[in-house]
Design a protein around this motif. Structure first.
Motif, mmCIF file in Angstrom:
data_model
loop_
_atom_site.group_PDB
_atom_site.id
_atom_site.type_symbol
_atom_site.label_atom_id
_atom_site.label_comp_id
_atom_site.label_asym_id
_atom_site.label_seq_id
_atom_site.Cartn_x
_atom_site.Cartn_y
_atom_site.Cartn_z
ATOM 1 N N ALA A 79 1.093 5.840 -6.422
ATOM 2 C CA ALA A 79 1.728 6.906 -5.639
ATOM 3 C C ALA A 79 0.781 8.076 -5.366
ATOM 4 N N ALA A 80 0.083 8.526 -6.411
ATOM 5 C CA ALA A 80 -0.734 9.737 -6.251
ATOM 6 C C ALA A 80 -1.796 9.610 -5.157
ATOM 7 N N PRO A 81 -2.533 8.482 -5.077
ATOM 8 C CA PRO A 81 -3.523 8.374 -3.995
ATOM 9 C C PRO A 81 -2.884 8.445 -2.607
ATOM 10 N N ILE A 82 -1.726 7.793 -2.464
ATOM 11 C CA ILE A 82 -1.049 7.807 -1.165
ATOM 12 C C ILE A 82 -0.604 9.228 -0.820
ATOM 13 N N PHE A 83 -0.064 9.911 -1.828
ATOM 14 C CA PHE A 83 0.422 11.277 -1.621
ATOM 15 C C PHE A 83 -0.710 12.201 -1.151
ATOM 16 N N LEU A 84 -1.838 12.158 -1.850
ATOM 17 C CA LEU A 84 -2.959 13.030 -1.491
ATOM 18 C C LEU A 84 -3.536 12.643 -0.127
ATOM 19 N N ALA A 85 -3.663 11.328 0.106
ATOM 20 C CA ALA A 85 -4.215 10.861 1.381
ATOM 21 C C ALA A 85 -3.342 11.323 2.539
ATOM 22 N N MET A 86 -2.039 11.276 2.332
ATOM 23 C CA MET A 86 -1.103 11.703 3.369
ATOM 24 C C MET A 86 -1.297 13.191 3.666
ATOM 25 N N LEU A 87 -1.491 13.978 2.597
ATOM 26 C CA LEU A 87 -1.672 15.428 2.744
ATOM 27 C C LEU A 87 -2.959 15.773 3.474
ATOM 28 N N MET A 104 -8.311 6.160 5.017
ATOM 29 C CA MET A 104 -8.752 5.279 6.102
ATOM 30 C C MET A 104 -7.558 4.620 6.780
ATOM 31 N N MET A 105 -6.621 4.120 5.958
ATOM 32 C CA MET A 105 -5.494 3.368 6.520
ATOM 33 C C MET A 105 -4.503 4.283 7.229
ATOM 34 N N ILE A 106 -4.227 5.432 6.612
ATOM 35 C CA ILE A 106 -3.203 6.318 7.177
ATOM 36 C C ILE A 106 -3.782 7.132 8.329
ATOM 37 N N GLY A 107 -4.991 7.657 8.129
ATOM 38 C CA GLY A 107 -5.546 8.608 9.091
ATOM 39 C C GLY A 107 -6.480 7.982 10.097
ATOM 40 N N VAL A 108 -7.610 7.481 9.601
ATOM 41 C CA VAL A 108 -8.672 7.043 10.502
ATOM 42 C C VAL A 108 -8.208 5.924 11.428
ATOM 43 N N ALA A 109 -7.439 4.992 10.871
ATOM 44 C CA ALA A 109 -6.983 3.874 11.697
ATOM 45 C C ALA A 109 -5.972 4.317 12.747
ATOM 46 N N ALA A 110 -5.421 5.520 12.609
ATOM 47 C CA ALA A 110 -4.408 5.976 13.559
ATOM 48 C C ALA A 110 -4.987 6.925 14.604
ATOM 49 N N VAL A 111 -6.304 7.142 14.554
ATOM 50 C CA VAL A 111 -6.922 8.121 15.454
ATOM 51 C C VAL A 111 -6.663 7.767 16.918
ATOM 52 N N GLY A 112 -6.885 6.506 17.262
ATOM 53 C CA GLY A 112 -6.731 6.079 18.658
ATOM 54 C C GLY A 112 -5.337 6.307 19.193
#
Lengths: 269, 264
Positions: free
Chosen positions: B150-158, B55-63
């Motif tokens: 780290a692992a959640p951030i890594f996967l979310a980024m991917l 949500m923070m890395i992807g969805v919030a950056a959609v706009g």
């Protein structure tokens, strides 16, 4: 009081030598902590007391020497054994180190989540019980940023004891607190020791609270242990550095002219 | 004397570089380990944490990602039409936009945006936690910080960066279409038909492979700088800046290298 050899040592530190980079911090530290006692580790800034604590917590690897917690040498155990030992130890850090993204209740419950398979309700009740002991009842839904300094320390203490550990470590309990809150915290520590039969190790530089809560005191100076003994033994010690610490006297060091000139001219290290 | 200091400096910096590379490799290995093996050790990476990061890395950056890629599409159309006018081949601009957006611009712009937006935030967050002894607290509770943080951030980024790249592909092409419609009076239908003709699956795939590599770079640079923070609030600030600059540098360099290998 029984003689030391008859009492069960739950923490045994032997010839601990540690370095930070190339700088030597601890220089041959030997220390035993016996079951059910409150041991206060004292020392000024730079004495190595914080480093000693980090080693006792298994956060750093020593250069040499051994640290036995509950009979197991944590410098040599496997990760799995260390994980098991961690169930029996609780730590309250200086600034509380509560997780900012979790509520107070969630913070206290975290060790239960990681180490047990209890259901949500049981965990919540256990967390409330500990918060009750710490006079923090009703605060579990607040975020750590909404708490005062004293409340943060007590919440951190609640998290540290949630698993009913055999060993409790407390880093600078009175740092940053006013005298009244600090005294209350001392009472709380003694209550924990009496009610839960924990062995408690406290690192501090506050003389007053040290004398109040300690069964025995260890005083560190420049990486070495100056003295380990009961409160009275430390008070009546004739070691000059101990008295300096107790009487808040600045230390006077003999000046080595040769080394001094070397340092000034930058030719000698 | 001066030479000795200089050589010593180079040596020390090289050593530090190697050390950091080693640190990142271990961090990457451990993140992968916990993602795959955590379940079997009864310490799984928690799924809600992964979604929160997405949500923070992807969805919030959609706009903002949409806007940037749209602007790049328009920019490419302006430049393309202007250049191709010389040969009277303005209508070929569609091919140029389709290929350059999917292969190059969308992954690059999206990654640079995420590096600036989330890479810095990751370093700041982890760095603050290190300074407040929260990472130590995790370790003494028996929670592996790599698994928990780290692992959640890594996967979310991917997940997030390639997803944003697909969005960016679409928005870039849309940008080109809007400008072409105004300048060349080319209808959207015709524009998109020609785009689909020009694009092969391979073009999209190339962009996605790159975006996944960039995602790993952003996550690892951001995390390793965060975990190695030293020196209080000032240290956190320094690490944050360093994280963004390093991420963007590595992204652009990796882009060059992988573009070469994916095209030959």
């Amino acid at each position: 009081m029984t003689s030391e050899s008859q009492r069960e040592a739950v923490i045994e530190v032997q010839d601990l030598v540690t370095h930070y980079g190339e700088r030597q911090i601890l220089d041959g530290v030997n220390l035993n902590v016996y079951k059910g006692e409150v041991m206060v580790i004292m020392g000024g800034s730079g004495s190595g007391k914080s480093t000693l604590l980090r080693h006792l917590l298994g956060l750093r690897k020593p250069t040499s020497g051994s640290i036995k917690l509950l009979g197991k040498d944590i410098t040599r155990v496997s990760k799995k054994e260390m994980f098991a030992i961690r169930r029996d130890m609780g730590v309250a850090f200086q600034g509380g180190a509560l997780f900012g993204s979790l509520s107070v209740g969630e913070n206290v419950m975290l060790p239960l989540r990681e180490h047990t398979k209890l259901d949500e309700n049981t965990m919540r009740i256990m967390a409330r019980m500990k918060l009750e002991v710490m006079n923090l009842a009703g605060f579990e839904d607040l975020m750590p940023s909404e708490l005062s300094g004293g409340m943060i320390k007590r919440a951190a203490l609640a998290r540290a004891v949630i698993m009913d550990p055999k060993l409790l470590f407390f880093d600078e309990p009175s740092a940053g607190l006013d005298p009244v809150v600090s005294a209350e915290l001392d009472e709380l520590i003694l209550r924990l020791r009496n009610a839960m039969k924990m062995t408690i190790v406290i690192v501090t530089h506050e003389l007053e609270s040290a004398f109040k809560v300690a069964d025995r005191i260890t005083m560190l100076d420049q990486g070495k242990i100056l003295i380990t003994g009961t409160v009275d033994e430390v008070r009546n010690s004739d070691i000059e550095r101990v008295q300096n610490m107790l009487n808040r006297r600045p230390r006077e060091e003999d000046v080595d002219t040769e080394a001094y000139l070397g340092r000034l001219t930058g030719k000698q290290r | 004397m001066a030479i000795r200091t200089m050589v010593g400096g180079i040596g020390r910096r090289t050593l530090r570089g190697i050390e950091e590379f080693g640190y990142i490799t271990v961090l990457l290995g451990e993140s992968l380990y916990w993602l795959f093996a955590g379940k079997f050790r009864h310490q799984p990476v928690r799924v809600p944490a992964i979604f929160r990061e997405i949500m923070m890395i992807g969805v919030a950056a959609v706009g903002i990602a949409s806007m940037l890629c749209f602007a790049v599409g328009v920019m490419l159309a302006i430049q393309g039409i202007d250049t191709l006018k010389t040969y009277g081949a303005e209508s070929k601009v569609v091919i140029g936009i389709a290929l350059s957006v999917t292969r190059e611009f969308s992954p690059l712009i999206v990654s640079i945006l995420v590096a600036g937006r989330s890479g810095s935030a990751i370093t700041a967050r982890i760095g603050t936690m290190v300074e407040a002894q929260e990472v130590d607290a995790l370790r003494v509770i028996g929670v592996n910080p790599v698994r928990y943080l780290a692992a959640p951030i890594f996967l979310a980024m991917l997940v997030a960066v390639p997803a944003l790249t697909i969005l960016g592909d679409f928005m870039g092409i849309l940008g080109g279409a809007v400008y072409s419609a105004v300048e060349l009076q080319m209808s959207f239908g015709v524009y998109f038909d020609r785009t689909l003709e020009a694009l092969a699956i391979d073009d999209i795939r190339q962009g996605l492979i790159k975006s996944a590599i960039f995602a790993v770079i952003i996550a690892m640079v951001g995390l390793s700088n965060g975990f190695q923070v030293r020196g209080g609030a000032e240290g956190v600030g320094r690490a944050t800046t360093r994280s963004v600059v390093l991420s963007i540098t590595f992204i652009v360099l990796a882009d060059m290298v992988f573009t070469y290998f994916l095209n030959t």
